[in-house]
Design a protein around this motif. Structure first.
Motif, PDB file in Angstrom:
ATOM      1  N   ALA A   1      23.518   5.605 -26.637  1.00 19.79           N
ATOM      2  CA  ALA A   1      24.341   5.343 -27.816  1.00 19.79           C
ATOM      3  C   ALA A   1      23.913   4.046 -28.499  1.00 19.79           C
ATOM      4  CB  ALA A   1      25.812   5.289 -27.412  1.00 19.79           C
ATOM      5  N   ILE A   2      23.748   2.983 -27.702  1.00 22.04           N
ATOM      6  CA  ILE A   2      23.451   1.677 -28.291  1.00 22.04           C
ATOM      7  C   ILE A   2      22.052   1.636 -28.899  1.00 22.04           C
ATOM      8  CG2 ILE A   2      23.115  -0.767 -27.753  1.00 22.04           C
ATOM      9  CD1 ILE A   2      25.272  -0.314 -25.512  1.00 22.04           C
ATOM     10  N   SER A   3      21.063   2.028 -28.099  1.00 22.08           N
ATOM     11  CA  SER A   3      19.680   1.882 -28.541  1.00 22.08           C
ATOM     12  C   SER A   3      19.372   2.733 -29.770  1.00 22.08           C
ATOM     13  CB  SER A   3      18.756   2.226 -27.367  1.00 22.08           C
ATOM     14  OG  SER A   3      17.554   2.696 -27.828  1.00 22.08           O
ATOM     15  N   THR A   4      19.866   3.993 -29.776  1.00 16.20           N
ATOM     16  CA  THR A   4      19.570   4.830 -30.941  1.00 16.20           C
ATOM     17  C   THR A   4      20.338   4.345 -32.172  1.00 16.20           C
ATOM     18  OG1 THR A   4      21.244   6.385 -30.166  1.00 16.20           O
ATOM     19  CG2 THR A   4      18.972   6.922 -29.659  1.00 16.20           C
ATOM     20  N   SER A   5      21.573   3.851 -31.963  1.00 10.05           N
ATOM     21  CA  SER A   5      22.326   3.369 -33.122  1.00 10.05           C
ATOM     22  C   SER A   5      21.635   2.180 -33.761  1.00 10.05           C
ATOM     23  CB  SER A   5      23.743   2.963 -32.707  1.00 10.05           C
ATOM     24  OG  SER A   5      24.409   4.066 -32.176  1.00 10.05           O
ATOM     25  N   ILE A   6      21.125   1.242 -32.930  1.00  9.14           N
ATOM     26  CA  ILE A   6      20.436   0.073 -33.476  1.00  9.14           C
ATOM     27  C   ILE A   6      19.210   0.515 -34.279  1.00  9.14           C
ATOM     28  CG2 ILE A   6      19.069  -1.955 -32.853  1.00  9.14           C
ATOM     29  CD1 ILE A   6      20.991  -2.333 -30.485  1.00  9.14           C
ATOM     30  N   SER A   7      18.443   1.458 -33.715  1.00 13.23           N
ATOM     31  CA  SER A   7      17.229   1.893 -34.417  1.00 13.23           C
ATOM     32  C   SER A   7      17.549   2.661 -35.687  1.00 13.23           C
ATOM     33  CB  SER A   7      16.378   2.778 -33.504  1.00 13.23           C
ATOM     34  OG  SER A   7      16.022   2.072 -32.351  1.00 13.23           O
ATOM     35  N   ALA A   8      18.733   3.272 -35.733  1.00 16.85           N
ATOM     36  CA  ALA A   8      19.082   4.082 -36.906  1.00 16.85           C
ATOM     37  C   ALA A   8      19.707   3.233 -38.014  1.00 16.85           C
ATOM     38  CB  ALA A   8      20.046   5.189 -36.504  1.00 16.85           C
ATOM     39  N   TRP A   9      20.145   2.015 -37.659  1.00 19.19           N
ATOM     40  CA  TRP A   9      20.907   1.195 -38.596  1.00 19.19           C
ATOM     41  C   TRP A   9      20.207   0.981 -39.939  1.00 19.19           C
ATOM     42  CZ3 TRP A   9      25.581   0.575 -39.600  1.00 19.19           C
ATOM     43  CH2 TRP A   9      26.025  -0.497 -40.374  1.00 19.19           C
ATOM     44  N   PRO A  10      18.874   0.684 -39.961  1.00 22.87           N
ATOM     45  CA  PRO A  10      18.206   0.461 -41.257  1.00 22.87           C
ATOM     46  C   PRO A  10      18.418   1.619 -42.241  1.00 22.87           C
ATOM     47  CG  PRO A  10      16.732  -0.111 -39.469  1.00 22.87           C
ATOM     48  CD  PRO A  10      17.957   0.474 -38.839  1.00 22.87           C
ATOM     49  N   ALA A  11      18.491   2.831 -41.742  1.00 27.42           N
ATOM     50  CA  ALA A  11      18.681   3.972 -42.642  1.00 27.42           C
ATOM     51  C   ALA A  11      20.056   3.931 -43.290  1.00 27.42           C
ATOM     52  CB  ALA A  11      18.509   5.283 -41.889  1.00 27.42           C
ATOM     53  N   VAL A  12      21.073   3.583 -42.493  1.00 23.45           N
ATOM     54  CA  VAL A  12      22.424   3.513 -43.038  1.00 23.45           C
ATOM     55  C   VAL A  12      22.500   2.374 -44.044  1.00 23.45           C
ATOM     56  CG1 VAL A  12      24.861   3.243 -42.470  1.00 23.45           C
ATOM     57  CG2 VAL A  12      23.341   4.448 -40.900  1.00 23.45           C
TER      58      VAL A  12
ATOM     59  N   MET B   1      19.353  19.716 -37.611  1.00 24.36           N
ATOM     60  CA  MET B   1      19.110  18.312 -37.268  1.00 24.36           C
ATOM     61  C   MET B   1      18.069  18.166 -36.160  1.00 24.36           C
ATOM     62  SD  MET B   1      23.106  17.353 -37.652  1.00 24.36           S
ATOM     63  CE  MET B   1      23.132  15.763 -36.932  1.00 24.36           C
ATOM     64  N   PRO B   2      18.257  18.830 -35.004  1.00 27.93           N
ATOM     65  CA  PRO B   2      17.254  18.637 -33.951  1.00 27.93           C
ATOM     66  C   PRO B   2      15.862  19.099 -34.373  1.00 27.93           C
ATOM     67  CG  PRO B   2      18.829  20.345 -33.331  1.00 27.93           C
ATOM     68  CD  PRO B   2      19.377  19.670 -34.540  1.00 27.93           C
ATOM     69  N   ALA B   3      15.786  20.191 -35.146  1.00 33.29           N
ATOM     70  CA  ALA B   3      14.475  20.690 -35.565  1.00 33.29           C
ATOM     71  C   ALA B   3      13.776  19.678 -36.462  1.00 33.29           C
ATOM     72  CB  ALA B   3      14.632  22.021 -36.298  1.00 33.29           C
ATOM     73  N   GLN B   4      14.556  19.043 -37.359  1.00 36.34           N
ATOM     74  CA  GLN B   4      13.963  18.047 -38.246  1.00 36.34           C
ATOM     75  C   GLN B   4      13.446  16.834 -37.462  1.00 36.34           C
ATOM     76  OE1 GLN B   4      13.434  18.401 -41.456  1.00 36.34           O
ATOM     77  NE2 GLN B   4      12.700  16.368 -41.918  1.00 36.34           N
ATOM     78  N   ILE B   5      14.225  16.357 -36.490  1.00 38.51           N
ATOM     79  CA  ILE B   5      13.779  15.246 -35.647  1.00 38.51           C
ATOM     80  C   ILE B   5      12.474  15.619 -34.962  1.00 38.51           C
ATOM     81  CG2 ILE B   5      14.317  13.818 -33.638  1.00 38.51           C
ATOM     82  CD1 ILE B   5      17.277  14.400 -34.131  1.00 38.51           C
ATOM     83  N   PHE B   6      12.494  16.783 -34.343  1.00 39.23           N
ATOM     84  CA  PHE B   6      11.355  17.250 -33.549  1.00 39.23           C
ATOM     85  C   PHE B   6      10.090  17.337 -34.404  1.00 39.23           C
ATOM     86  CE2 PHE B   6       8.939  20.920 -31.867  1.00 39.23           C
ATOM     87  CZ  PHE B   6       8.621  20.399 -30.637  1.00 39.23           C
TER      88      PHE B   6
ATOM     89  N   GLY C   1      18.828   8.399 -36.771  1.00 37.24           N
ATOM     90  CA  GLY C   1      20.241   8.535 -37.129  1.00 37.24           C
ATOM     91  C   GLY C   1      20.735   9.965 -36.945  1.00 37.24           C
ATOM     92  N   LEU C   2      19.876  10.948 -37.263  1.00 28.56           N
ATOM     93  CA  LEU C   2      20.243  12.346 -37.006  1.00 28.56           C
ATOM     94  C   LEU C   2      20.532  12.536 -35.521  1.00 28.56           C
ATOM     95  CD1 LEU C   2      17.602  14.420 -39.016  1.00 28.56           C
ATOM     96  CD2 LEU C   2      19.992  14.054 -39.587  1.00 28.56           C
ATOM     97  N   GLY C   3      19.691  11.879 -34.702  1.00 26.81           N
ATOM     98  CA  GLY C   3      19.892  11.954 -33.258  1.00 26.81           C
ATOM     99  C   GLY C   3      21.247  11.389 -32.860  1.00 26.81           C
ATOM    100  N   VAL C   4      21.623  10.244 -33.469  1.00 24.59           N
ATOM    101  CA  VAL C   4      22.911   9.626 -33.155  1.00 24.59           C
ATOM    102  C   VAL C   4      24.053  10.576 -33.511  1.00 24.59           C
ATOM    103  CG1 VAL C   4      24.448   7.680 -33.617  1.00 24.59           C
ATOM    104  CG2 VAL C   4      21.978   7.325 -33.551  1.00 24.59           C
ATOM    105  N   CYS C   5      23.978  11.160 -34.721  1.00 21.57           N
ATOM    106  CA  CYS C   5      25.040  12.083 -35.146  1.00 21.57           C
ATOM    107  C   CYS C   5      25.123  13.272 -34.195  1.00 21.57           C
ATOM    108  CB  CYS C   5      24.781  12.584 -36.562  1.00 21.57           C
ATOM    109  SG  CYS C   5      24.783  11.279 -37.787  1.00 21.57           S
ATOM    110  N   LEU C   6      23.959  13.822 -33.855  1.00 18.78           N
ATOM    111  CA  LEU C   6      23.922  14.977 -32.952  1.00 18.78           C
ATOM    112  C   LEU C   6      24.512  14.613 -31.603  1.00 18.78           C
ATOM    113  CD1 LEU C   6      22.836  17.879 -32.931  1.00 18.78           C
ATOM    114  CD2 LEU C   6      20.713  16.995 -31.987  1.00 18.78           C
ATOM    115  N   PHE C   7      24.168  13.409 -31.126  1.00 10.98           N
ATOM    116  CA  PHE C   7      24.676  12.920 -29.842  1.00 10.98           C
ATOM    117  C   PHE C   7      26.200  12.864 -29.862  1.00 10.98           C
ATOM    118  CE2 PHE C   7      25.585   9.195 -27.020  1.00 10.98           C
ATOM    119  CZ  PHE C   7      25.178   9.775 -25.835  1.00 10.98           C
TER     120      PHE C   7
END
Lengths: 334, 318
Positions: free
Chosen positions: B41-52, B267-272, B288-294
């Motif tokens: 949760a933490i690591s992916t949220s931090i990496s996704a933050w720039p997009a938000v 979402m998962p297909a786009q990430i992949f 960020g898609l990963g975070v939402c999916l999670f």
């Protein structure tokens, strides 16, 4: 069931009893009720066939299209041909007709179809993941069943472990991508990164399977050991775990089979190679990643590689699964 | 037992230390699951933050996912993910319940084990194999099937917007393959739920003259309703996260449409598909898609497990 006393068949199974009951009544059933009863049973059987038919069809298609290269020794010993795209293009008559002749003379017959790097990569990544996840998972299960039992923390961990089995595998890949690949750049993509992602996937499966097995170990064994003055840790290692060993091995093998078949968490953390890489470092590849990337390449040779890799992967996964089931059945403690 | 074996008993101190150490190691291993979930949760949220930061609220509510134009609204992908999973659940649930009832109530004893084995083996087939099989061997057939359905309903108002023209790669194709893939999990949970129905209740119904079907309808299904809801939600959660098979056959076009036969994206297909090549904002948006999916799958799974646990407790309680 008092009916059994009047007409006792020799040790009837439950369904036979039901059969006898419904069969006996059946003669006086109205047509509509009898029809509904029969019809519903047929529908249930049909739903099984409806699901099995595509499965058999798929096995047949995969074998038909992928068995040939796999039966060749080169498949197991040679590197993945790196020039499949070029040779597919060179052999493409449509492109020549359109004036896009690549002018290359790569003969598609001269390409050796090999898959050794992916076979080695699959074994390597799954081995790494198993070394991480299985000991950790067994110890975690020991905590849940031997120490935590029905306590709040143990119940919470148990619940979250179940939830974690439902976390999509692609998320594990994204997680390892953020903590391992991004900080290290291209050199972070390796078999080790894939092992980390697969370990996250395997951990909850191993924990739950092991805990189920530890629960089946009779308390009398633990009590007997304790009565001899053995400490809990020693009882656990020398009595409880060995008693549950068959189930633990079987559960771990099922986790291994699951990990070996995964593509989503592997593809973007493992990098790329066409030569066998026995190291956890550096780009690598797996059978599942090859199936996807060769499908993306698209030409006839690449397609052949994809089908061959599919046959190999299904073979590995099914053999592991069947061995796991056999062990579970053969060594079950009752 | 020789006296040598008894010596450790007299060394109380060492044994106690080993006991405590083992207990701590086991506890830490047990906590690993929680630590990993928190770290995800933490690591992916931090990496996704720039997009938000870059997209603001558009990230969550934007209806266009167009990386080339720098637009990252996740709604089309979330729509696709839910739509495909719903199609899969709609197809899979009747089949799974049928199989579960077949194995628990109808099939002769010697057929039960083989049927269960086949379904379990199905769960073991790798997702990517389902994917390439569907891609090479089914999509052409799907295309002609979908198009003939679309032709047949082209004059009927609402139906013609649901069943439109198709190129084979479609929400429906992905949903159908996903249905096959989630059938084992729904079947196995449903089977467990059905076996918790008290034998006395079932025998009672039969003794009163009910047919097997009336017994299933009147005793088994009502008793299992809660558990089945959990089973269906577990299947839905599995479908939400299924990646490779969907990526291969859905068509890779983020698309909000009522046409089930149109190309789409999840979402998962786009990430992949994109994560290994992406950088900067695009990469953050994908994570960020990963975070939402999670978050979505955790929520679905927690609800499902809760329902199953409540049912479990009720059954064991009486």
């Amino acid at each position: 069931m008092t009916d059994l006393q009047t007409a006792p068949p020799p040790a009837p199974s439950r369904s036979e009893t039901f059969e006898a009951l419904t069969g006996g009544v059946g003669s006086t059933l109205s047509g509509g009720r009898r029809f509904k009863d029969g019809f519903s049973s047929v529908l249930f059987a049909l739903s099984f066939l409806l699901v099995t038919a595509p499965l058999l069809w798929m096995f047949w298609d995969v074998l038909r299209q992928g068995l040939e290269p796999v039966l060749n020794l080169d498949w197991w010993t040679e590197p993945i041909p790196g020039d499949v795209v070029r040779s597919d293009l060179a052999g493409n008559a449509d492109l020549s007709d359109l004036g896009f002749d690549t002018g290359e003379t790569v003969d598609s017959d001269s390409v050796t179809l090999g898959m050794q790097p992916a076979i080695v990569g699959t074994i390597l990544t799954v081995l790494g993941a198993s070394l991480l996840a299985i000991p950790l998972g067994i110890l975690g299960a020991v905590y849940l069943n031997e120490y935590g039992k029905k306590g709040r923390l143990a119940s919470f961990i148990r619940f979250m472990t179940d939830v974690m089995t439902g976390v999509p595998s692609v998320i594990m890949g994204v997680f390892i991508y953020t903590i391992w690949v991004i900080p290290r750049g291209v050199s972070g993509r390796s078999a080790w990164a894939a092992s980390l992602a697969l370990a996250c996937l395997m951990l909850p499966i191993v924990v739950r399977a092991t805990e189920e097995m530890l629960r089946l170990v009779p308390d009398s064994l633990r009590e007997a050991s304790a009565a001899l003055g053995t400490r809990t840790w020693k009882t656990t290692i020398t009595v409880t775990i060995p008693a549950a060993m068959a189930g633990i091995v079987s559960g771990s093998l099922l986790a291994v089979a699951r990990a070996a078949g995964e593509t989503a968490p592997v593809l973007f953390v493992i990098g790329f190679t066409t030569a066998t890489n026995l190291s956890f470092q550096g780009g690598n590849t797996t059978l599942s990643a090859q199936i996807y990337s060769q499908q993306q390449n698209g030409g006839p040779l690449a397609t052949q590689l994809a089908w061959g890799a599919a046959v190999t992967l299904i073979g590995i996964v099914l053999v592991t699964t069947l061995v796991a089931r056999w062990i579970a059945k053969r060594y079950t403690i009752d | 037992m020789s006296s040598a074996d008894l010596t450790p008993l007299t060394e109380q101190g060492r044994g106690a230390v080993a006991d405590t150490a083992f207990r701590v190691v086991a506890l830490l291993s047990g906590l690993a699951v929680l630590v990993i979930l928190a770290a995800i949760a933490i690591s992916t949220s931090i990496s996704a933050w720039p997009a938000v930061q870059d997209q603001g609220l558009y990230y969550f509510f934007g209806t266009e996912w167009a990386p080339s134009a720098g637009k990252y609204g996740i709604v089309p992908l979330a729509f696709g993910t839910v739509l495909v999973s719903l199609i899969a659940v709609f197809i899979s649930v009747p089949l799974s319940l049928g199989i579960a009832l077949f194995t628990t109530e109808v099939a002769p004893d010697r057929l039960r084990r083989p049927v269960i084995t086949v379904i379990d083996l199905m769960a073991a087939v790798p997702s990517v194999v389902f994917g390439i099989w569907a891609f090479y061997n089914l999509l052409p057939g799907f295309q002609s099937l979908f198009n003939s359905i679309a032709d047949a309903v082209s004059g009927i108002p609402i139906l013609n917007s649901i069943f439109g023209p198709s190129s084979g790669s479609a929400y429906m194709s992905a949903g159908m393959i996903l249905a096959l893939m989630i059938t084992p999990i729904i079947t196995s949970v449903a089977r467990e739920v059905f076996t918790t129905v008290p034998v006395n209740d079932k025998s009672g119904a039969l003794a009163l003259g009910a047919t097997k079907w009336e017994m299933i309808k009147g005793v088994v299904i009502p008793h299992s309703f809660g558990g089945l809801t959990g089973a269906v939600m577990l299947g839905f959660g599995r479908a939400l996260g299924e990646t490779v098979a969907v990526a291969l056959i859905i068509g890779a076009v983020p698309n909000i449409t009522t046409n089930l036969f149109a190309k789409g994206e999840t979402m998962p297909a786009q990430i992949f598909r994109q994560l290994s090549e992406a950088s900067s904002t695009f990469r953050a948006a994908l994570i960020g898609l990963g975070v939402c999916l999670f978050i979505i799958t955790i929520f679905v799974n927690i609800s499902a497990r809760r329902i199953v646990a409540v049912v479990d407790r009720r059954v064991k309680g009486d």
